[in-house]
Design an enzyme around this catalytic site. Structure first.
Site: not given
Length: 175
Positions: A59, A61, A89, A92
């Site tokens: 992802h 981030e 999410c 993260c």
């Protein structure tokens, strides 16, 4: 403790995260971008790479935080802010909490998988040892529009592929 960011700084940094998201879209990734900032300076930037790396952890981030850890030579980021175009999410959010980031600024909400405000509120959970200040909806219309355009194009492409398969089958006498 670092000085609070101005509205202009917030808009600037989210603009950089949106630019990262556009890079993701160009290569066929879901357009999500992230920037880690400390002392008013960009420490790291990233965009989604899950499809290209075939790795569910890639992802935007997550990548930006890992790169910031590497560049700052610390797993702790207690004076850092994260800018991300989509609500993080739970994976993260867990990393954000664990690395002690102070503030998260995000664009579009994620009603299906959001771990910050939409489905869960991990970053403000008082049972955890660290809470994060959340700034939701920063340039949300732009972030949401990028995602909508991307998924509209994906649906259009899949529909065309399905039509092409059907025509090929009809032309070759298959069903």
């Amino acid at each position: 403790m670092s000085a609070p960011l101005t509205t202009d700084q917030v808009n600037h940094f989210m603009g950089l995260a949106l630019a990262e998201a556009r890079k993701a879209a160009v290569i066929g990734e879901v357009p999500i971008g992230a920037i880690v900032v400390q002392d008013g300076q960009v420490v790291s930037h990233a965009f989604n790479l899950r499809e290209h790396m075939q790795d569910g952890s890639q992802h935007a981030e997550y990548q930006a935080i890992i790169e910031a850890n590497r560049r700052l030579h610390s797993w702790r980021l207690p004076e850092a802010q994260l800018f991300v175009t989509l609500e993080p999410c739970i994976m993260c959010a867990g990393l954000i909490q664990q690395t002690r980031i102070t503030d998260v600024y995000y664009g579009a909400a994620d009603p299906k998988a959001g771990g910050v405000t939409s489905m869960y509120e991990l970053l403000s959970d008082k049972r955890l040892n660290h809470q994060v200040i959340v700034h939701a909806g920063v340039r949300a219309d732009e972030a949401s529009a990028l995602l909508k355009q991307f998924f509209k194009a994906v649906r259009k492409r899949k529909k065309a592929e399905k039509r092409a398969r059907r025509l090929t089958a009809e032309n070759t006498g298959q069903k």
